[in-house]
Design a protein around this motif. Structure first.
Motif, PDB file in Angstrom:
ATOM      1  N   VAL A  26     -77.589  75.518 138.519  1.00  0.00           N
ATOM      2  CA  VAL A  26     -76.948  76.206 137.126  1.00  0.00           C
ATOM      3  C   VAL A  26     -78.202  76.373 136.305  1.00  0.00           C
ATOM      4  O   VAL A  26     -78.717  75.163 135.789  1.00  0.00           O
ATOM      5  CB  VAL A  26     -75.804  75.825 136.537  1.00  0.00           C
ATOM      6  N   ASP A  27     -78.858  77.393 136.084  1.00  0.00           N
ATOM      7  CA  ASP A  27     -79.810  77.620 134.914  1.00  0.00           C
ATOM      8  C   ASP A  27     -79.129  77.671 133.568  1.00  0.00           C
ATOM      9  O   ASP A  27     -78.530  78.838 133.456  1.00  0.00           O
ATOM     10  CB  ASP A  27     -80.738  78.949 135.370  1.00  0.00           C
ATOM     11  N   GLY A  28     -79.151  76.440 132.821  1.00  0.00           N
ATOM     12  CA  GLY A  28     -78.488  76.526 131.600  1.00  0.00           C
ATOM     13  C   GLY A  28     -79.160  76.941 130.358  1.00  0.00           C
ATOM     14  O   GLY A  28     -79.010  76.559 129.275  1.00  0.00           O
ATOM     15  N   ALA A  29     -80.529  77.501 130.629  1.00  0.00           N
ATOM     16  CA  ALA A  29     -81.551  77.788 129.532  1.00  0.00           C
ATOM     17  C   ALA A  29     -80.403  78.549 128.335  1.00  0.00           C
ATOM     18  O   ALA A  29     -80.918  78.170 127.162  1.00  0.00           O
ATOM     19  CB  ALA A  29     -82.481  78.572 130.101  1.00  0.00           C
ATOM     20  N   GLN A  30     -79.725  79.437 128.710  1.00  0.00           N
ATOM     21  CA  GLN A  30     -79.156  80.253 127.664  1.00  0.00           C
ATOM     22  C   GLN A  30     -77.781  79.919 127.598  1.00  0.00           C
ATOM     23  O   GLN A  30     -76.898  80.445 126.633  1.00  0.00           O
ATOM     24  CB  GLN A  30     -79.384  81.765 128.242  1.00  0.00           C
ATOM     25  N   SER A  31     -77.239  78.694 128.173  1.00  0.00           N
ATOM     26  CA  SER A  31     -75.877  78.337 127.987  1.00  0.00           C
ATOM     27  C   SER A  31     -75.470  77.129 127.086  1.00  0.00           C
ATOM     28  O   SER A  31     -74.687  77.158 126.541  1.00  0.00           O
ATOM     29  CB  SER A  31     -75.059  78.353 129.118  1.00  0.00           C
ATOM     30  N   LEU A  81     -81.974  72.753 131.298  1.00  0.00           N
ATOM     31  CA  LEU A  81     -81.804  73.090 129.994  1.00  0.00           C
ATOM     32  C   LEU A  81     -83.111  73.062 129.381  1.00  0.00           C
ATOM     33  O   LEU A  81     -84.074  72.200 129.712  1.00  0.00           O
ATOM     34  CB  LEU A  81     -80.907  72.654 129.028  1.00  0.00           C
ATOM     35  N   SER A  82     -83.570  74.093 128.478  1.00  0.00           N
ATOM     36  CA  SER A  82     -84.766  73.839 127.669  1.00  0.00           C
ATOM     37  C   SER A  82     -84.731  73.336 126.247  1.00  0.00           C
ATOM     38  O   SER A  82     -83.831  74.032 125.597  1.00  0.00           O
ATOM     39  CB  SER A  82     -85.581  75.095 127.665  1.00  0.00           C
ATOM     40  N   GLY A  83     -85.365  72.349 125.968  1.00  0.00           N
ATOM     41  CA  GLY A  83     -85.214  71.701 124.587  1.00  0.00           C
ATOM     42  C   GLY A  83     -85.230  72.646 123.337  1.00  0.00           C
ATOM     43  O   GLY A  83     -84.399  72.917 122.466  1.00  0.00           O
ATOM     44  N   THR A 126     -86.682  74.397 131.446  1.00  0.00           N
ATOM     45  CA  THR A 126     -85.951  74.884 132.450  1.00  0.00           C
ATOM     46  C   THR A 126     -87.078  75.427 133.673  1.00  0.00           C
ATOM     47  O   THR A 126     -86.808  75.278 134.886  1.00  0.00           O
ATOM     48  CB  THR A 126     -85.162  76.391 132.315  1.00  0.00           C
ATOM     49  N   THR A 127     -88.159  76.166 133.226  1.00  0.00           N
ATOM     50  CA  THR A 127     -89.097  76.550 134.383  1.00  0.00           C
ATOM     51  C   THR A 127     -89.482  75.381 135.294  1.00  0.00           C
ATOM     52  O   THR A 127     -89.555  75.596 136.409  1.00  0.00           O
ATOM     53  CB  THR A 127     -90.357  77.323 133.731  1.00  0.00           C
ATOM     54  N   GLU A 128     -90.000  74.107 134.450  1.00  0.00           N
ATOM     55  CA  GLU A 128     -90.286  73.149 135.344  1.00  0.00           C
ATOM     56  C   GLU A 128     -89.284  72.370 136.313  1.00  0.00           C
ATOM     57  O   GLU A 128     -89.510  72.072 137.357  1.00  0.00           O
ATOM     58  CB  GLU A 128     -91.083  72.092 134.549  1.00  0.00           C
ATOM     59  N   VAL A 185     -86.957  90.550 116.534  1.00  0.00           N
ATOM     60  CA  VAL A 185     -85.937  90.566 117.597  1.00  0.00           C
ATOM     61  C   VAL A 185     -87.102  90.424 118.701  1.00  0.00           C
ATOM     62  O   VAL A 185     -88.263  90.634 118.598  1.00  0.00           O
ATOM     63  CB  VAL A 185     -85.229  92.096 117.933  1.00  0.00           C
ATOM     64  N   ARG A 186     -86.852  90.377 120.159  1.00  0.00           N
ATOM     65  CA  ARG A 186     -87.803  90.556 121.089  1.00  0.00           C
ATOM     66  C   ARG A 186     -87.626  91.781 121.859  1.00  0.00           C
ATOM     67  O   ARG A 186     -86.291  92.532 122.002  1.00  0.00           O
ATOM     68  CB  ARG A 186     -87.403  89.323 122.179  1.00  0.00           C
ATOM     69  N   ALA A 187     -88.798  92.346 122.219  1.00  0.00           N
ATOM     70  CA  ALA A 187     -88.809  93.643 122.927  1.00  0.00           C
ATOM     71  C   ALA A 187     -89.501  93.470 124.407  1.00  0.00           C
ATOM     72  O   ALA A 187     -90.653  92.645 124.256  1.00  0.00           O
ATOM     73  CB  ALA A 187     -89.310  94.733 122.072  1.00  0.00           C
TER      74      ALA A 187
HETATM   75  N1  C6P Z   1     -85.900  82.946 128.331  1.00  0.00           N
HETATM   76  C1  C6P Z   1     -86.270  84.399 126.564  1.00  0.00           C
HETATM   77  O1  C6P Z   1     -86.734  85.213 125.592  1.00  0.00           O
HETATM   78  P1  C6P Z   1     -88.321  77.890 129.518  1.00  0.00           P
HETATM   79  O2  C6P Z   1     -89.511  79.208 129.221  1.00  0.00           O
HETATM   80  O3  C6P Z   1     -88.865  77.260 130.804  1.00  0.00           O
HETATM   81  O4  C6P Z   1     -87.972  77.220 128.357  1.00  0.00           O
HETATM   82  O5  C6P Z   1     -87.145  78.785 130.108  1.00  0.00           O
HETATM   83  C2  C6P Z   1     -87.225  79.785 131.032  1.00  0.00           C
HETATM   84  C3  C6P Z   1     -85.975  80.791 131.313  1.00  0.00           C
HETATM   85  C4  C6P Z   1     -85.110  80.246 132.329  1.00  0.00           C
HETATM   86  N2  C6P Z   1     -83.950  80.786 132.438  1.00  0.00           N
HETATM   87  C5  C6P Z   1     -83.416  81.568 131.571  1.00  0.00           C
HETATM   88  C6  C6P Z   1     -82.060  82.380 131.614  1.00  0.00           C
HETATM   89  C7  C6P Z   1     -84.244  81.883 130.295  1.00  0.00           C
HETATM   90  O6  C6P Z   1     -83.664  82.608 129.360  1.00  0.00           O
HETATM   91  C8  C6P Z   1     -85.460  81.368 130.156  1.00  0.00           C
HETATM   92  C9  C6P Z   1     -86.414  81.678 129.042  1.00  0.00           C
HETATM   93  C10 C6P Z   1     -86.677  83.237 127.291  1.00  0.00           C
HETATM   94  O7  C6P Z   1     -85.299  85.092 127.254  1.00  0.00           O
HETATM   95  C11 C6P Z   1     -88.404  83.353 127.436  1.00  0.00           C
HETATM   96  S1  C6P Z   1     -88.757  84.407 128.693  1.00  0.00           S
END
Ligand code: C6P
Length: 424
Positions: A217-222, A240-242, A112-114, A376-378
């Motif tokens: 739409v940032d779908g990294a978490q969806s 999305l992030s694989g 997603t970052t890239e 868990v993450r902190a």
């Molecule tokens: N969130 C989390 O622990 P990357 O690192 O490129 O795969 O994804 C980045 C990113 C972008 N948008 C959202 C909403 C994200 O949650 C993340 C990655 C991880 O919450 C690592 S910080």
């Protein structure tokens, strides 16, 4: 040829309905879940950071490297052709997973970052000028803030922010008024990684499009928690992030509407993104190759396709219902702890609960839980503006996947009570 592409050999769907969800069958597919940490059975509640991998993904990577490995789009030899076919087949799998109209709309990136940096550096560089505006929301991950900030600084443009309320819901009452003729793009997260909020992106897109403004739409978490249909969403870009959807690290996807991708200048220059090169002039390749300079993450794309096929083998509605049930159970159990404050109580949430404990730093929560085998993450979760909004430095975050159980939640609650014992 390659057994792992035969859908018949994939794990049979085991999810039927909420109560009948066969979580033990799912868990059997994930070898990493069956280990002990500090002598305690692992409870993995950090899937928002990265999900564990099913055996089929691990096997697919091993089989690809062991039998079919070669570079793509380059060789006339057999292995290169096989690898190219697998890589392009992976693109078809992603297209179908997202229900994109065209294969060329699927660009493989690192994550997603890239993907967001690509859009900011290409669409942004071409379309944003002095005095223009980019709109993001207050709950964005840094990956959906910093790339826009960078291009805004470079171009003399302005970053505007949709506020959220004390529950972690976006305040959309004045959203439409924020859109002006200077607005060039709106970039919002579908699901907040820090709060778990599910944003009404369909509505945001509808309003934005009424003003002719494209939406990312940032779908990294969806993508791993909600059914995604980019045509139905009508978004212009989706990322999305694989590694967050049961696939390998270092691979992700940028979906872009064909007309936009065609219009955008390339991202990086190099091999594969060109049709011809002389010292005087380079003619760029067609989409999506225009955006995939150099040798791509071939194994990553193939592993991601295996993950998506695996995930798609389940009834997605049953997964959504099960994860909802788990989140509700976790929320109710955590609310029983007086010293605990849940950060993020939005109307609709998915997959994650952030919390703080009176007088205990989240890093201490994470460290002590770890000693009990609970991951868990902190931290600030790369969403510092969210922490600022809630007036806290950090949270502990438990995030769930369809391989988690109610017993995992119970272990978390026991672990938190043990943290409290240490500090009282
Ligand atoms: N969130 C989390 O622990 P990357 O690192 O490129 O795969 O994804 C980045 C990113 C972008 N948008 C959202 C909403 C994200 O949650 C993340 C990655 C991880 O919450 C690592 S910080």
């Amino acid at each position: 040829m390659n057994t792992f592409w035969n859908e018949d050999t994939m794990t049979a769907p085991s999810a039927t309905d909420t109560t009948g969800f066969d979580v033990e069958k799912v868990r059997a597919d994930f070898p990493a879940l069956h280990q002990e940490v500090y002598g305690k059975p692992l409870v993995y509640l950090d899937s928002a950071a990265s999900t564990q991998k099913p055996q089929i993904v691990i096997d697919t990577l091993a089989e690809f490297y062991g039998r079919y490995y070669s570079n793509v789009h380059r060789g006339v030899h057999h292995l290169s052709q096989v690898a190219t076919e697998l890589y392009e087949d992976a693109r078809r799998t992603v297209r179908s997973f997202l229900n994109a109209r065209h294969e060329e709309e699927i660009v493989f990136v690192r994550g997603t970052t890239e993907a967001i940096n690509l859009v900011a550096q290409t669409f942004g560089r071409a379309e944003i000028g002095p005095g223009d505006e980019v709109i993001v929301s207050e709950m964005e991950h840094h990956a959906n803030i910093v790339p826009w900030q960078m291009i805004c600084q470079e171009k003399g443009a302005r970053l505007r922010v949709i506020p959220m309320d004390e529950h972690g819901d976006l305040q959309l009452e004045h959203f439409e008024e924020m859109i002006t003729p200077c607005t060039k793009i709106i970039a919002v997260t579908h699901v907040s990684n820090a709060l778990g909020t599910v944003n009404p992106v369909r509505e945001i897109i509808r309003i934005a499009h009424a003003h002719g403004v494209p939406v990312l739409v940032d779908g990294a978490q969806s993508a791993q928690h909600l059914p995604i249909d980019v045509q139905e969403l009508d978004c212009d870009f989706f990322t999305l992030s694989g590694h967050k959807i049961y696939g390998p690290t270092g691979i992700g996807v940028l979906y872009g509407r064909k007309e936009l991708l065609q219009r955008m200048p390339p991202y990086q220059g190099g091999g594969d993104m060109i049709l011809s090169v002389t010292f005087e002039k380079t003619v760029y390749n067609e989409i999506p190759y225009k955006f995939e300079a150099g040798t791509p993450n071939i194994a990553g794309a193939i592993g991601l396709a295996a993950a998506l096929k695996y995930y798609r083998g389940f009834d997605i509605d049953a997964i959504v219902a099960y994860e909802k049930h788990l989140l509700k159970y976790a929320t109710e159990r955590l609310e029983e702890i007086d010293a605990l404050r849940i950060i993020g109580t939005a109307r609709e949430k998915a997959s994650a609960v952030s919390f703080t404990l009176c007088a205990v730093h989240p890093h201490d929560i994470g460290t002590i839980l770890d000693q009990h085998g609970i991951a868990v993450r902190a931290g600030h979760h790369c969403a510092q503006p969210v922490m600022q909004k809630f007036g806290i430095p950090a949270t502990a975050r438990a995030s769930f996947s369809f391989y988690n159980t109610r017993q995992d939640v119970d272990r978390l609650v026991d672990g938190i009570n043990q943290v409290l014992e240490v500090f009282t």
